[in-house]
Design an enzyme around this catalytic site. Structure first.
Site, PDB file in Angstrom:
ATOM      1  N   CYS A 203       0.815  -1.224   0.000  1.00 17.85           N
ATOM      2  CA  CYS A 203       0.000   0.000   0.000  1.00 17.85           C
ATOM      3  C   CYS A 203       0.845   1.271   0.000  1.00 17.85           C
ATOM      4  O   CYS A 203       0.621   2.185  -0.803  1.00 17.85           O
ATOM      5  CB  CYS A 203      -0.977  -0.011   1.176  1.00 17.85           C
ATOM      6  SG  CYS A 203      -0.226   0.050   2.816  1.00 17.85           S
TER       7      CYS A 203
ATOM      8  N   HIS B  31      -2.457   1.240   6.989  1.00 16.75           N
ATOM      9  CA  HIS B  31      -2.861   1.162   5.582  1.00 16.75           C
ATOM     10  C   HIS B  31      -3.041   2.564   5.030  1.00 16.75           C
ATOM     11  O   HIS B  31      -3.367   3.502   5.762  1.00 16.75           O
ATOM     12  CB  HIS B  31      -4.161   0.372   5.435  1.00 16.75           C
ATOM     13  CG  HIS B  31      -4.489   0.048   4.013  1.00 16.75           C
ATOM     14  ND1 HIS B  31      -3.747  -0.822   3.243  1.00 16.75           N
ATOM     15  CD2 HIS B  31      -5.478   0.503   3.189  1.00 16.75           C
ATOM     16  CE1 HIS B  31      -4.264  -0.916   2.043  1.00 16.75           C
ATOM     17  NE2 HIS B  31      -5.312  -0.114   1.967  1.00 16.75           N
TER      18      HIS B  31
ATOM     19  N   HIS C  74      -5.803   1.991  -4.101  1.00 18.04           N
ATOM     20  CA  HIS C  74      -4.919   1.415  -3.082  1.00 18.04           C
ATOM     21  C   HIS C  74      -4.548  -0.017  -3.437  1.00 18.04           C
ATOM     22  O   HIS C  74      -5.180  -0.654  -4.291  1.00 18.04           O
ATOM     23  CB  HIS C  74      -5.584   1.475  -1.697  1.00 18.04           C
ATOM     24  CG  HIS C  74      -6.702   0.483  -1.506  1.00 18.04           C
ATOM     25  ND1 HIS C  74      -6.883  -0.230  -0.336  1.00 18.04           N
ATOM     26  CD2 HIS C  74      -7.709   0.075  -2.338  1.00 18.04           C
ATOM     27  CE1 HIS C  74      -7.945  -1.012  -0.451  1.00 18.04           C
ATOM     28  NE2 HIS C  74      -8.470  -0.846  -1.636  1.00 18.04           N
TER      29      HIS C  74
END
Length: 360
Positions: free
Chosen positions: A273, A321, A333
């Site tokens: 990510c 994240h 993402h």
């Protein structure tokens, strides 16, 4: 990528509109049982009688923990790289200082030999024994120059030796830090592989139909969260215009859609990510930290209502994240292992906050 009138890619605009529509409709498919319904007849060594939703929660938790460990791994790896570079820099400085020290010692040796050839008598004593006034005055000038040269040489020797000692201490500290970073990296890698292996075992024990249902449950949870987020009216205030740097970052990130998630990866074929957001912003002209936690800690924060395309949305309380806001209530993402870079609802996960790499 062709742009629409608002400066975003037309493909992104269409995709984000779809995300919003899905978030608002969020209706379960009739072919599936309720999320809490148990899976029929657990296999030996399988889900242990847990409902499929309980399996989903366990798998999701394992991937989340692996994500946190991935951040720790990436940070340790980044520190290790910096420390290795620092050690190389110190080593080069040591070589330069050693060469200078060798030259200074040669000069000191030459001066000592010259003094020995003069009978070991100091220049000041020879001057006092000189009976010629003119020679005496010339000798005074030369003696002063000699004293200055000797003093300068000794000072340079002391400074160079001090520099070598300082480099030795710095190298020792960097080696200690390097060892700690390597240990942290190894520990994080061990944790990552254990969590991923456990999650993958759980998924592999499911039948194909159950795996499809598990994925649907994940998506349903995301749709419900997105619908709730959109229902708050947040998009009434969220900005739609990006800077030129932000547009370049968004264009790059969306061009990676479909590429696999791999922990620790920064492209060009796979990403995690924060590897995706770091690389996208490098293309946008801004160097940003490697991990989502460091991105959250070090980059300027903005209110969710003020975010614009290119901003980074940080998720979960531990900042484990990150996604890039692309407009229209959506982010791009890299979700987790087994998934690919994709567009998702910005509110489909718990938002910790928003940071702006090109704040101005």
């Amino acid at each position: 990528m062709r742009r629409d009138g608002r400066g975003r890619g037309a493909g992104v605009a269409a995709a984000t509109a779809l995300v919003c529509a899905l978030g608002m409709s969020a209706v379960p498919e009739a072919a599936y049982a309720a999320p809490g319904e148990p899976t029929p007849g657990p296999e030996p060594g399988g889900s242990g009688g847990k409902s499929l939703d309980e399996v989903r929660q366990e798998v999701e938790g394992l991937y989340r923990k692996a994500g946190s460990a991935t951040d720790a791994y990436n940070l340790a790896r980044e520190k290790q790289t910096r420390q290795e570079r620092a050690i190389v820099k110190i080593a080069r400085a040591v070589v330069t200082a050693q060469k200078e020290m060798a030259g200074l010692r040669q000069q000191a040796g030459a001066m000592a030999r010259a003094q020995y050839r003069g009978g070991g008598m100091p220049a000041e004593a020879r001057l006092l024994l000189n009976g010629d006034p003119g020679d005496f005055l010339d000798g005074v000038t030369l003696a002063r120059k000699g004293q200055q040269a000797t003093h300068g040489l000794m000072s340079r020797l002391e400074r160079t030796q001090a520099a070598l000692d300082r480099y030795a201490r710095s190298a020792s500290r960097e080696w200690e830090r390097l060892d700690r970073s390597r240990a942290k990296k190894a520990a994080a890698k061990k944790q990552i592989t254990a969590k991923l292996a456990r999650a993958q075992r759980l998924e592999s024990r499911l039948e194909k139909k159950e795996r499809e249902r598990l994925r649907w449950l994940e998506e349903e949870k995301a749709r419900t969260a997105q619908a709730k987020w959109l229902g708050s009216g947040i998009l009434r205030d969220v900005g739609t215009s990006a800077t030129s740097s932000g547009r370049r970052a968004v264009d790059f990130a969306t061009a990676q859609i479909g590429k696999n998630y791999v922990w620790g990866a920064v492209g060009p074929d796979t990403y995690d990510c924060s590897g995706l957001t770091q690389r996208a912003w490098a293309v946008g002209g801004r160097a940003i930290p490697r991990t989502s936690q460091e991105q959250w800690r070090l980059l300027p924060k903005v209110a969710v209502k003020d975010m614009r395309p290119g901003d980074l949305v940080i998720y979960f309380p531990d900042a484990s994240h990150v996604g890039m806001y692309v407009g229209g209530g959506a982010v791009v993402h890299a979700p987790r292992p087994g998934r690919r870079v994709t567009i998702a609802g910005a509110g489909s996960m718990p938002i910790l906050g928003v940071v702006r790499p090109d704040r101005r």
